[in-house]
Design a protein around this motif. Structure first.
Motif, mmCIF file in Angstrom:
data_model
loop_
_atom_site.group_PDB
_atom_site.id
_atom_site.type_symbol
_atom_site.label_atom_id
_atom_site.label_comp_id
_atom_site.label_asym_id
_atom_site.label_seq_id
_atom_site.Cartn_x
_atom_site.Cartn_y
_atom_site.Cartn_z
ATOM 1 N N GLY A 1 -8.755 -4.484 1.863
ATOM 2 C CA GLY A 1 -10.136 -4.565 2.344
ATOM 3 C C GLY A 1 -10.272 -3.989 3.739
ATOM 4 N N ARG A 2 -9.328 -4.329 4.625
ATOM 5 C CA ARG A 2 -9.373 -3.796 5.993
ATOM 6 C C ARG A 2 -9.234 -2.276 5.987
ATOM 7 N NH1 ARG A 2 -5.858 -8.084 7.159
ATOM 8 N NH2 ARG A 2 -4.115 -6.628 7.243
ATOM 9 N N ILE A 3 -8.316 -1.773 5.180
ATOM 10 C CA ILE A 3 -8.079 -0.327 5.135
ATOM 11 C C ILE A 3 -9.302 0.392 4.572
ATOM 12 C CG2 ILE A 3 -6.719 1.464 3.973
ATOM 13 C CD1 ILE A 3 -4.279 -0.402 4.300
ATOM 14 N N LYS A 4 -9.914 -0.183 3.541
ATOM 15 C CA LYS A 4 -11.125 0.442 2.974
ATOM 16 C C LYS A 4 -12.249 0.466 4.007
ATOM 17 C CE LYS A 4 -10.499 -0.183 -1.968
ATOM 18 N NZ LYS A 4 -10.992 -0.816 -3.201
ATOM 19 N N GLU A 5 -12.387 -0.615 4.757
ATOM 20 C CA GLU A 5 -13.436 -0.670 5.787
ATOM 21 C C GLU A 5 -13.159 0.359 6.882
ATOM 22 O OE1 GLU A 5 -16.942 -1.630 7.414
ATOM 23 O OE2 GLU A 5 -16.186 -2.397 5.515
ATOM 24 N N LYS B 1 -13.961 3.744 5.571
ATOM 25 C CA LYS B 1 -15.422 3.948 5.542
ATOM 26 C C LYS B 1 -15.931 4.328 6.939
ATOM 27 C CE LYS B 1 -19.661 1.439 4.443
ATOM 28 N NZ LYS B 1 -20.214 0.142 4.018
ATOM 29 N N LYS B 2 -15.447 3.615 7.967
ATOM 30 C CA LYS B 2 -15.874 3.926 9.335
ATOM 31 C C LYS B 2 -15.420 5.321 9.750
ATOM 32 C CE LYS B 2 -15.980 -0.827 10.999
ATOM 33 N NZ LYS B 2 -15.338 -1.833 11.854
ATOM 34 N N LEU B 3 -14.183 5.672 9.402
ATOM 35 C CA LEU B 3 -13.672 7.004 9.735
ATOM 36 C C LEU B 3 -14.472 8.086 9.009
ATOM 37 C CD1 LEU B 3 -9.822 6.356 9.712
ATOM 38 C CD2 LEU B 3 -11.266 6.819 11.707
ATOM 39 N N SER B 4 -14.834 7.830 7.762
ATOM 40 C CA SER B 4 -15.645 8.789 7.007
ATOM 41 C C SER B 4 -17.001 8.985 7.673
ATOM 42 C CB SER B 4 -15.842 8.304 5.568
ATOM 43 O OG SER B 4 -14.621 8.299 4.877
ATOM 44 N N GLN B 5 -17.586 7.897 8.134
ATOM 45 C CA GLN B 5 -18.878 7.992 8.826
ATOM 46 C C GLN B 5 -18.731 8.780 10.129
ATOM 47 O OE1 GLN B 5 -19.905 3.837 9.136
ATOM 48 N NE2 GLN B 5 -20.932 3.818 7.143
ATOM 49 N N MET B 6 -17.625 8.539 10.847
ATOM 50 C CA MET B 6 -17.393 9.282 12.088
ATOM 51 C C MET B 6 -17.205 10.772 11.796
ATOM 52 S SD MET B 6 -14.890 6.631 14.122
ATOM 53 C CE MET B 6 -14.443 7.817 15.362
ATOM 54 N N ILE B 7 -16.486 11.081 10.719
ATOM 55 C CA ILE B 7 -16.270 12.482 10.342
ATOM 56 C C ILE B 7 -17.600 13.118 9.978
ATOM 57 C CG2 ILE B 7 -15.289 13.976 8.551
ATOM 58 C CD1 ILE B 7 -12.836 12.095 8.566
ATOM 59 N N ASP B 8 -18.428 12.404 9.215
ATOM 60 C CA ASP B 8 -19.743 12.942 8.841
ATOM 61 C C ASP B 8 -20.590 13.222 10.084
ATOM 62 O OD1 ASP B 8 -19.132 12.831 6.163
ATOM 63 O OD2 ASP B 8 -20.211 10.945 5.797
ATOM 64 N N ALA C 1 -13.032 23.757 13.227
ATOM 65 C CA ALA C 1 -12.006 22.967 12.551
ATOM 66 C C ALA C 1 -12.703 22.252 11.409
ATOM 67 C CB ALA C 1 -11.375 21.972 13.510
ATOM 68 N N PRO C 2 -12.879 22.944 10.285
ATOM 69 C CA PRO C 2 -13.645 22.331 9.203
ATOM 70 C C PRO C 2 -12.930 21.107 8.638
ATOM 71 C CG PRO C 2 -12.576 24.342 8.459
ATOM 72 C CD PRO C 2 -12.344 24.243 9.933
ATOM 73 N N ALA C 3 -13.724 20.086 8.385
ATOM 74 C CA ALA C 3 -13.184 18.863 7.786
ATOM 75 C C ALA C 3 -14.189 18.350 6.791
ATOM 76 C CB ALA C 3 -12.945 17.812 8.874
ATOM 77 N N SER C 4 -13.695 17.680 5.813
ATOM 78 C CA SER C 4 -14.560 17.122 4.775
ATOM 79 C C SER C 4 -14.152 15.677 4.532
ATOM 80 C CB SER C 4 -14.416 17.938 3.505
ATOM 81 O OG SER C 4 -15.052 17.266 2.435
ATOM 82 N N ASP D 1 -14.256 14.243 1.819
ATOM 83 C CA ASP D 1 -13.533 14.212 0.542
ATOM 84 C C ASP D 1 -12.022 14.320 0.752
ATOM 85 O OD1 ASP D 1 -15.958 14.058 -0.775
ATOM 86 O OD2 ASP D 1 -16.149 16.234 -0.920
ATOM 87 N N MET D 2 -11.598 14.912 1.851
ATOM 88 C CA MET D 2 -10.170 15.054 2.126
ATOM 89 C C MET D 2 -9.498 13.705 2.321
ATOM 90 S SD MET D 2 -10.241 18.333 4.767
ATOM 91 C CE MET D 2 -9.161 17.488 5.855
ATOM 92 N N PHE D 3 -10.269 12.690 2.733
ATOM 93 C CA PHE D 3 -9.672 11.420 3.104
ATOM 94 C C PHE D 3 -9.909 10.324 2.079
ATOM 95 C CE2 PHE D 3 -8.398 12.920 7.123
ATOM 96 C CZ PHE D 3 -9.376 13.813 7.511
ATOM 97 N N GLN D 4 -10.622 10.617 1.029
ATOM 98 C CA GLN D 4 -10.897 9.588 0.026
ATOM 99 C C GLN D 4 -9.908 9.688 -1.109
ATOM 100 O OE1 GLN D 4 -14.992 10.134 -0.964
ATOM 101 N NE2 GLN D 4 -15.711 9.025 0.810
ATOM 102 N N CYS D 5 -9.551 8.548 -1.619
ATOM 103 C CA CYS D 5 -8.576 8.504 -2.729
ATOM 104 C C CYS D 5 -9.292 8.434 -4.053
ATOM 105 C CB CYS D 5 -7.686 7.281 -2.580
ATOM 106 S SG CYS D 5 -6.713 7.341 -1.071
#
Length: 138
Positions: free
Chosen positions: A48-52, A55-62, A129-132, A134-138
């Protein structure tokens, strides 16, 4: 008869030992199940902690990607303006040179700075430095 009483006595001791061993095994199995359940609970909590965090890292990347896209768009607008202004400056310099030749006056025509002629060599070049996400989701 003494030989018959001895096995009976040993049988009672053997039954008692077997009963104690079964009890001990049951208790050991219970502790083992409790440890497994505790470990499972810990792993689920960590998941749960890792998923949260993901999610925060994905939002920061977006958000960072959006900022990058906005900056790149602004840079493209500024480059287009530089190109247009450089063309205007060249035209005005040409007019000044023609006027100088026709009038016979010596007009000092400034050179066009190299950074205007080659905007890709400005002090702060773009480094994408393109990032997506999708690169970080399992």
């Amino acid at each position: 008869m003494a030989s018959k009483q001895l096995p009976t006595s040993q049988g009672s001791d053997g039954d008692e030992r077997r009963r104690k061993r079964k009890l001990s095994n049951r208790e050991s199995a219970r502790r083992s199940r409790m440890k497994k359940q505790q470990r499972l609970d810990e792993l689920l909590e960590e998941e749960g902690r890792i998923k949260e965090e993901n999610k925060k890292l994905s939002q920061m990347i977006d958000a960072t990607t959006q900022l990058h896209l906005n900056a790149a768009s602004n840079n493209n607008v500024l480059r287009a303006q530089i190109a247009e202004l450089t063309d205007r400056l060249r035209s005005l310099n040409s007019v000044l040179q023609i006027a100088s030749e026709v009038s016979g006056l010596m007009i000092d025509i400034p050179d066009i700075p190299d950074t205007l002629l080659e905007p890709w060599q400005l002090p702060c070049p773009i480094q994408s430095a393109p990032a997506s996400v999708d690169m970080f989701q399992c």
